[in-house]
Scaffold this motif. Structure first.
Motif, PDB file in Angstrom:
ATOM      1  N   ALA A  86       0.824  -1.211   0.000  1.00  0.00           N
ATOM      2  CA  ALA A  86       0.000   0.000   0.000  1.00  0.00           C
ATOM      3  C   ALA A  86       0.856   1.258   0.000  1.00  0.00           C
ATOM      4  O   ALA A  86       0.583   2.209  -0.726  1.00  0.00           O
ATOM      5  CB  ALA A  86      -0.943  -0.001   1.196  1.00  0.00           C
ATOM      6  N   GLU A  87       1.908   1.240   0.792  1.00  0.00           N
ATOM      7  CA  GLU A  87       2.781   2.413   0.870  1.00  0.00           C
ATOM      8  C   GLU A  87       3.491   2.659  -0.460  1.00  0.00           C
ATOM      9  O   GLU A  87       3.622   3.797  -0.907  1.00  0.00           O
ATOM     10  CB  GLU A  87       3.791   2.226   1.998  1.00  0.00           C
ATOM     11  N   ASP A  88       3.932   1.592  -1.116  1.00  0.00           N
ATOM     12  CA  ASP A  88       4.592   1.731  -2.414  1.00  0.00           C
ATOM     13  C   ASP A  88       3.638   2.273  -3.471  1.00  0.00           C
ATOM     14  O   ASP A  88       4.013   3.116  -4.288  1.00  0.00           O
ATOM     15  CB  ASP A  88       5.162   0.390  -2.881  1.00  0.00           C
ATOM     16  N   ILE A  89       2.398   1.777  -3.460  1.00  0.00           N
ATOM     17  CA  ILE A  89       1.414   2.253  -4.426  1.00  0.00           C
ATOM     18  C   ILE A  89       1.101   3.722  -4.175  1.00  0.00           C
ATOM     19  O   ILE A  89       1.013   4.519  -5.107  1.00  0.00           O
ATOM     20  CB  ILE A  89       0.134   1.384  -4.376  1.00  0.00           C
ATOM     21  N   ALA A  90       0.949   4.105  -2.904  1.00  0.00           N
ATOM     22  CA  ALA A  90       0.697   5.501  -2.560  1.00  0.00           C
ATOM     23  C   ALA A  90       1.866   6.378  -3.013  1.00  0.00           C
ATOM     24  O   ALA A  90       1.657   7.458  -3.581  1.00  0.00           O
ATOM     25  CB  ALA A  90       0.444   5.648  -1.068  1.00  0.00           C
ATOM     26  N   ASP A  91       3.094   5.911  -2.788  1.00  0.00           N
ATOM     27  CA  ASP A  91       4.266   6.678  -3.216  1.00  0.00           C
ATOM     28  C   ASP A  91       4.327   6.796  -4.742  1.00  0.00           C
ATOM     29  O   ASP A  91       4.683   7.848  -5.275  1.00  0.00           O
ATOM     30  CB  ASP A  91       5.552   6.034  -2.697  1.00  0.00           C
ATOM     31  N   PHE A  92       3.980   5.725  -5.441  1.00  0.00           N
ATOM     32  CA  PHE A  92       3.984   5.755  -6.903  1.00  0.00           C
ATOM     33  C   PHE A  92       2.965   6.763  -7.434  1.00  0.00           C
ATOM     34  O   PHE A  92       3.267   7.545  -8.333  1.00  0.00           O
ATOM     35  CB  PHE A  92       3.706   4.363  -7.479  1.00  0.00           C
ATOM     36  N   THR A  93       1.749   6.765  -6.861  1.00  0.00           N
ATOM     37  CA  THR A  93       0.746   7.723  -7.336  1.00  0.00           C
ATOM     38  C   THR A  93       1.173   9.152  -7.013  1.00  0.00           C
ATOM     39  O   THR A  93       0.905  10.061  -7.798  1.00  0.00           O
ATOM     40  CB  THR A  93      -0.648   7.440  -6.743  1.00  0.00           C
ATOM     41  N   LYS A  94       1.848   9.361  -5.888  1.00  0.00           N
ATOM     42  CA  LYS A  94       2.375  10.702  -5.573  1.00  0.00           C
ATOM     43  C   LYS A  94       3.385  11.137  -6.621  1.00  0.00           C
ATOM     44  O   LYS A  94       3.377  12.284  -7.067  1.00  0.00           O
ATOM     45  CB  LYS A  94       3.054  10.708  -4.206  1.00  0.00           C
TER      46      LYS A  94
END
Length: 177
Positions: free
Chosen positions: A153-161
């Motif tokens: 989840a954290e990686d996906i959130a960072d990618f969308t950022k």
């Protein structure tokens, strides 16, 4: 003056939008300016950032200074930084709803409408993924509810950022000319 001899102040006036205005004796003072700033979510977030990263920097300095070496204070400052970071994330829950105000602007865009819509979609995606990460990370919902994004989840959130930042950057360049 003693409290009993103080002249009564008129009740606060209502503005056109129905919100209470500050009493006239505060208008134009630093208190009125601080009140106005405190009502802005961006200002509160920036203040939180300053506190969070100042605590993190102070902890680093205390931990790595050979003469002082105050590890207890460094540990407390790290905890403070972590708590302020968590509160900033929690404060941002539901922020994606504010982006619905941008739809009209996207519809009015004539030169590069696809870019404007991409900026809108990426802002929404960034905020929604951050919300999902926050509610599962801090236990508002069981971690199994975050199954949409899984363990990363954290990686996906960072990618969308990152993608949102790139799209906003390009959009800014286009707006500048």
């Amino acid at each position: 003056r003693s409290p009993s001899t103080r002249t009564p102040q008129p009740p606060p006036k209502r503005s056109q939008k129905g919100k209470l205005k500050m009493a006239s004796y505060y208008e134009g003072t630093w208190i009125a300016h601080m009140d106005a700033l405190g009502k802005k979510s961006e200002w509160r977030d920036k203040t939180g950032k300053v506190i969070q990263y100042s605590a993190k920097l102070a902890a680093f300095v205390l931990e790595n200074d050979l003469d002082m070496g105050d590890h207890e204070a460094a540990t407390r400052l790290k905890k403070l930084s972590k708590w302020v970071g968590a509160s900033r994330k929690i404060f941002k829950l539901g922020k994606f709803l504010k982006h619905f105000e941008d739809i009209e602007e996207c519809m009015d865009e004539k030169t590069y409408p696809a870019l404007k819509w991409a900026d809108f979609v990426m802002n929404m995606a960034k905020d929604i993924t951050e919300n999902i990460e926050t509610v599962t990370k801090y236990g508002f919902l069981p971690k199994s509810y975050g199954i949409i994004m899984g363990k990363s989840a954290e990686d996906i959130a960072d990618f969308t950022k990152m993608v949102q930042c790139l799209v906003s950057f390009v959009n800014g360049l286009v707006e500048i000319g």
